[in-house]
Design a protein around this motif. Structure first.
Motif, PDB file in Angstrom:
ATOM      1  N   SER A 158      -0.846  -6.373  -1.022  1.00  0.00           N
ATOM      2  CA  SER A 158      -1.813  -7.461  -1.137  1.00  0.00           C
ATOM      3  C   SER A 158      -1.807  -8.329   0.115  1.00  0.00           C
ATOM      4  O   SER A 158      -2.871  -8.699   0.639  1.00  0.00           O
ATOM      5  CB  SER A 158      -1.503  -8.309  -2.370  1.00  0.00           C
ATOM      6  N   ASN A 159      -0.636  -8.643   0.625  1.00  0.00           N
ATOM      7  CA  ASN A 159      -0.531  -9.457   1.845  1.00  0.00           C
ATOM      8  C   ASN A 159      -1.088  -8.718   3.061  1.00  0.00           C
ATOM      9  O   ASN A 159      -1.750  -9.322   3.916  1.00  0.00           O
ATOM     10  CB  ASN A 159       0.934  -9.836   2.100  1.00  0.00           C
ATOM     11  N   LEU A 160      -0.835  -7.410   3.130  1.00  0.00           N
ATOM     12  CA  LEU A 160      -1.333  -6.606   4.250  1.00  0.00           C
ATOM     13  C   LEU A 160      -2.857  -6.600   4.280  1.00  0.00           C
ATOM     14  O   LEU A 160      -3.476  -6.824   5.332  1.00  0.00           O
ATOM     15  CB  LEU A 160      -0.813  -5.167   4.125  1.00  0.00           C
ATOM     16  N   THR A 161      -3.491  -6.360   3.130  1.00  0.00           N
ATOM     17  CA  THR A 161      -4.954  -6.306   3.095  1.00  0.00           C
ATOM     18  C   THR A 161      -5.575  -7.694   3.296  1.00  0.00           C
ATOM     19  O   THR A 161      -6.663  -7.802   3.853  1.00  0.00           O
ATOM     20  CB  THR A 161      -5.440  -5.703   1.765  1.00  0.00           C
ATOM     21  N   THR A 162      -4.878  -8.725   2.856  1.00  0.00           N
ATOM     22  CA  THR A 162      -5.359 -10.089   3.089  1.00  0.00           C
ATOM     23  C   THR A 162      -5.368 -10.403   4.586  1.00  0.00           C
ATOM     24  O   THR A 162      -6.339 -10.969   5.111  1.00  0.00           O
ATOM     25  CB  THR A 162      -4.475 -11.116   2.350  1.00  0.00           C
ATOM     26  N   ASP A 163      -4.307 -10.029   5.269  1.00  0.00           N
ATOM     27  CA  ASP A 163      -4.239 -10.238   6.726  1.00  0.00           C
ATOM     28  C   ASP A 163      -5.359  -9.471   7.431  1.00  0.00           C
ATOM     29  O   ASP A 163      -5.993  -9.980   8.371  1.00  0.00           O
ATOM     30  CB  ASP A 163      -2.879  -9.785   7.270  1.00  0.00           C
ATOM     31  N   MET A 164      -5.609  -8.242   6.990  1.00  0.00           N
ATOM     32  CA  MET A 164      -6.686  -7.444   7.577  1.00  0.00           C
ATOM     33  C   MET A 164      -8.037  -8.126   7.372  1.00  0.00           C
ATOM     34  O   MET A 164      -8.879  -8.154   8.282  1.00  0.00           O
ATOM     35  CB  MET A 164      -6.712  -6.048   6.955  1.00  0.00           C
ATOM     36  N   TYR A 165      -8.259  -8.660   6.199  1.00  0.00           N
ATOM     37  CA  TYR A 165      -9.520  -9.336   5.863  1.00  0.00           C
ATOM     38  C   TYR A 165      -9.814 -10.473   6.838  1.00  0.00           C
ATOM     39  O   TYR A 165     -10.915 -10.561   7.401  1.00  0.00           O
ATOM     40  CB  TYR A 165      -9.440  -9.843   4.432  1.00  0.00           C
TER      41      TYR A 165
END
Length: 310
Positions: A158-165
């Motif tokens: 979840s944190n990884l995809t949030t950073d990507m966003y």
């Protein structure tokens, strides 16, 4: 006793809250609202208002709670009927929840909301914001969330995809604002400062609903720590209620004179703050937040299935 109003919030300053033996009466800026007293489960007083002792007596006698908050939604205290322990029962239910299942649903909803935001922005822009393979990574992550078995794994993805966003959306922000990614406080660029301001408003509004439902705001599912449950609820709402406002202003109206930067922080001008407050009051949907919190309350009581809105 009928309870058709789970919680009733009075926001701002200057309202007069009165009652008869059967009605709760709120006079605010010349507008009078009346509610059946025995239907108000929790009166939420947010900001500075006048509340007389007779009304407190009537509410407590009818089994109602009265919760007090700072203007920004920070909880201050609760008056509860003598001997009432319903909130402790709800807390025990929260403690025994299968956190993994709820965390997965919340993480999936947050990622879906961000995918929608990226696709909408690309359609508006008419060109591709994504580098090769990024969209596939995000969709793969969405599918993988279903099969992760540990909370730490769910949080990591979840944190990884949030950073990507945030990194993807930063490509649509003028370079002069120096926004590259989401950062922690103190914020050094205006976009991060505006996002933090909006998230604080969203957090405050959601915290009022969580307390209104007599849930423990610190017993999170996907998140941990103080206010973790509030963070769980606002995650899927951030894109539509805050990010859309901030990124639109960054493209259309934000000017260098709207903020002041030093080597350690960025300070927003009073005018920009007023504009943000006005915009967020329109974009932050309290009714939607209330519905989400109420759905969670009913889900943990096994009254209906848990669904996450965004």
């Amino acid at each position: 006793m009928s309870r058709t109003i789970p919680w009733l919030a009075v926001y701002g300053f200057g309202a007069h809250i009165k009652s008869t033996q059967k009605k709760l009466i709120i006079l605010n800026k010349g507008i009078v609202e009346e509610f059946p007293l025995d239907e108000v489960q929790n009166l939420l007083v947010v900001g500075g208002h006048t509340l007389n002792s007779t009304t407190i007596f009537h509410l407590l006698k009818n089994g109602s709670y009265i919760s007090f908050f700072e203007p920004d939604g920070t909880p201050v205290g609760i008056i509860r009927p003598f001997g009432n322990c319903n909130d402790k029962e709800i807390q025990h239910i929260q403690e025994d929840l299968p956190r993994h299942r709820y965390a997965t649903i919340i993480a999936q909803a947050s990622l879906r909301s961000r995918l929608i935001a990226i696709e909408r922005l690309q359609d508006q822009r008419g060109s591709d914001l994504l580098y090769d393979g990024e969209l596939q990574i995000l969709h793969k992550a969405l599918n993988e969330l279903e099969y992760l078995v540990k909370l730490d794994e769910i949080r990591r993805l979840s944190n990884l995809t949030t950073d990507m966003y945030y990194e993807i959306l930063s490509r649509d922000i003028p370079e002069c604002f120096n926004f590259k990614r989401r950062t922690v406080r103190p914020q050094c660029d205006p976009i991060n400062a505006m996002l933090s301001f909006g998230y604080a408003m969203l957090y405050g509004n959601c915290c009022v609903s969580v307390i209104g439902a007599r849930l423990d705001p610190d017993l999170g599912l996907l998140h941990e720590g103080p206010g973790a449950l509030v963070q769980d609820f606002i995650g899927p709402f951030k894109t539509g209620m805050v990010d859309s406002v901030v990124f639109s202003m960054a493209q259309d109206s934000l000017k260098p004179g709207d903020f002041e930067q030093t080597s350690s922080r960025c300070m927003l001008s009073e005018t920009l703050v007023k504009n943000l407050i006005s915009a967020f009051k329109k974009s932050i949907d309290n009714q939607k937040i209330d519905s989400q919190v109420n759905n969670f309350l009913k889900a943990i009581q096994k009254i209906e299935d848990f669904k996450v809105m965004y």
